[in-house]
Design a protein around this motif. Structure first.
Motif, short mmCIF file in Angstrom:
data_model
loop_
_atom_site.label_atom_id
_atom_site.label_comp_id
_atom_site.label_asym_id
_atom_site.label_seq_id
_atom_site.Cartn_x
_atom_site.Cartn_y
_atom_site.Cartn_z
N ALA A 88 -9.64 -4.80 -17.76
CA ALA A 88 -9.36 -5.07 -19.18
C ALA A 88 -8.32 -6.17 -19.33
O ALA A 88 -8.40 -7.00 -20.26
CB ALA A 88 -8.89 -3.79 -19.86
N ALA A 89 -7.35 -6.21 -18.42
CA ALA A 89 -6.31 -7.23 -18.49
C ALA A 89 -6.84 -8.64 -18.26
O ALA A 89 -6.23 -9.62 -18.69
CB ALA A 89 -5.20 -6.92 -17.49
N ARG A 90 -7.98 -8.75 -17.57
CA ARG A 90 -8.55 -10.06 -17.28
C ARG A 90 -9.31 -10.64 -18.47
O ARG A 90 -9.53 -11.85 -18.54
CB ARG A 90 -9.50 -9.99 -16.07
N ALA A 91 -9.73 -9.79 -19.40
CA ALA A 91 -10.50 -10.26 -20.55
C ALA A 91 -9.58 -10.81 -21.63
O ALA A 91 -8.42 -10.39 -21.76
CB ALA A 91 -11.34 -9.12 -21.12
N ALA A 92 -10.09 -11.74 -22.42
CA ALA A 92 -9.29 -12.34 -23.48
C ALA A 92 -8.96 -11.34 -24.57
O ALA A 92 -7.84 -11.33 -25.10
CB ALA A 92 -10.04 -13.55 -24.06
N GLN A 93 -9.94 -10.50 -24.94
CA GLN A 93 -9.73 -9.47 -25.96
C GLN A 93 -10.33 -8.19 -25.40
O GLN A 93 -11.55 -8.09 -25.25
CB GLN A 93 -10.47 -9.80 -27.26
N ALA A 94 -9.50 -7.20 -25.10
CA ALA A 94 -10.04 -5.99 -24.48
C ALA A 94 -9.25 -4.76 -24.88
O ALA A 94 -8.05 -4.83 -25.18
CB ALA A 94 -10.05 -6.12 -22.96
N ARG A 95 -9.95 -3.65 -24.87
CA ARG A 95 -9.36 -2.34 -25.13
C ARG A 95 -9.88 -1.38 -24.06
O ARG A 95 -11.05 -1.45 -23.67
CB ARG A 95 -9.78 -1.86 -26.52
N LEU A 96 -9.03 -0.48 -23.58
CA LEU A 96 -9.44 0.53 -22.60
C LEU A 96 -9.40 1.90 -23.27
O LEU A 96 -8.40 2.28 -23.88
CB LEU A 96 -8.50 0.51 -21.39
N VAL A 97 -10.51 2.63 -23.14
CA VAL A 97 -10.60 3.99 -23.70
C VAL A 97 -11.09 4.92 -22.60
O VAL A 97 -12.03 4.60 -21.87
CB VAL A 97 -11.57 4.04 -24.90
N GLU A 98 -10.44 6.08 -22.48
CA GLU A 98 -10.85 7.11 -21.53
C GLU A 98 -11.40 8.32 -22.28
O GLU A 98 -10.83 8.75 -23.29
CB GLU A 98 -9.67 7.54 -20.67
N ILE A 99 -12.51 8.83 -21.77
CA ILE A 99 -13.12 10.04 -22.31
C ILE A 99 -12.74 11.21 -21.39
O ILE A 99 -13.06 11.20 -20.20
CB ILE A 99 -14.65 9.92 -22.40
N GLN A 100 -12.06 12.19 -21.95
CA GLN A 100 -11.54 13.29 -21.14
C GLN A 100 -12.65 14.23 -20.67
O GLN A 100 -13.67 14.39 -21.32
CB GLN A 100 -10.50 14.08 -21.94
N GLY A 101 -12.40 14.85 -19.50
CA GLY A 101 -13.25 15.92 -19.03
C GLY A 101 -14.58 15.50 -18.46
O GLY A 101 -15.52 16.31 -18.43
N THR A 102 -14.70 14.26 -17.99
CA THR A 102 -15.98 13.81 -17.45
C THR A 102 -15.77 12.76 -16.38
O THR A 102 -14.67 12.19 -16.26
CB THR A 102 -16.89 13.28 -18.58
#
Length: 266
Positions: A217-231
């Motif tokens: 995500a840090a390498r992209a110009a515009q990025a967001r990281l989202v984690e889905i719990q329990g999977t």
């Protein structure tokens, strides 16, 4: 949801299948089409739950790439760029000219390459359980992570879908494609993406680790990281509702921002 329509489409000299669900007619606000791209060895089948969720609000497309699912094997191994060219060509034939592109696992590589080939068509890019971790670039490391995922973090139904598709794929085609996957440096290619990027992972996924996804995500110009719990890695099957919500929320936010820019040019 009714069964998606299946289209057999030849593009870039290859034959694949596209599964299409049109969104509901009525007063719901329009959203861009969402296109789902599977990973190595598998098919659209592990997207069925997510496809159904997304189709409740708009046009949704799942693609079986050449050589996977019930599609015929190409005469030779296809590069990541070849798969991207097929995706873009097949969607163009269906009249889908702008879309949110979602790639899972190796499908994230195909999605990145498609966004680089025709950036004006990909409004947002979702990299779900992306590969290959630049700090674990050996086949053994990837195999151990996948084995750990299937043993500890997958449901019986997700394992059944993946393993039966692996059998349909066959070891020869899988290994040819694996070499292509391992040689592709996602972290280098994503740096040139213009579209907003959502990196989406299952919080227990040992294939797409938290550290790797943060670095990507840090390498992209515009990025967001989202984690889905329990999977784990196959989050789109095991947590379809949460994944659909994350994708639509991300796409809707950036679509609104884009419209605002169009109405109020600098």
């Amino acid at each position: 949801m009714s069964r998606p329509d299946r289209f057999e489409i030849e593009a870039a000299g290859q034959l694949g299948h596209v599964f299409v669900s049109r969104g509901p007619a009525g007063p719901l606000p329009a959203r861009p089409a969402v296109v789902l791209i599977h990973g190595i060895g598998v098919s659209h089948r592990y997207f069925r739950r997510l496809h159904g969720r997304l189709a409740e609000t708009g046009d949704t497309y799942s693609i079986d790439l050449p050589g996977f699912g019930a599609t015929p094997r190409p005469a030779h191994a296809l590069s990541v760029a070849d798969h991207a060219t097929y995706i873009l060509g097949a969607l163009e034939q269906l009249g889908v000219l702008e879309f949110v592109l979602v790639g899972h696992s190796m499908g994230s590589q195909f999605a990145v390459e498609a966004a680089l080939q025709q950036p004006d068509r990909v409004s947002q890019l979702v990299l779900m359980g992306p590969v290959v971790d630049s700090k674990r670039r050996s086949v053994l490391q990837q195999a151990l992570a996948l084995g750990r995922d299937s043993l500890f973090f997958e449901s019986p139904s997700s394992n059944a879908l993946v393993f039966t598709d692996y059998l349909r794929c066959g070891p020869s085609w899988y290994l040819k494609t694996l070499r292509v996957m391992m040689d592709y440096h996602t972290e280098e290619r994503v740096a040139s993406i213009a579209a907003p990027v959502l990196v989406l992972r299952g919080a227990n996924d040992p294939v797409a680790s938290a550290d790797w996804c943060r670095r990507l995500a840090a390498r992209a110009a515009q990025a967001r990281l989202v984690e889905i719990q329990g999977t784990g890695h196959v989050l789109q099957h095991n947590r379809a509702a949460e994944v659909a919500e994350a994708i639509l929320g991300f796409a809707g936010t950036h679509a609104t921002a884009k419209e605002t820019l169009r109405e109020n040019p600098a």
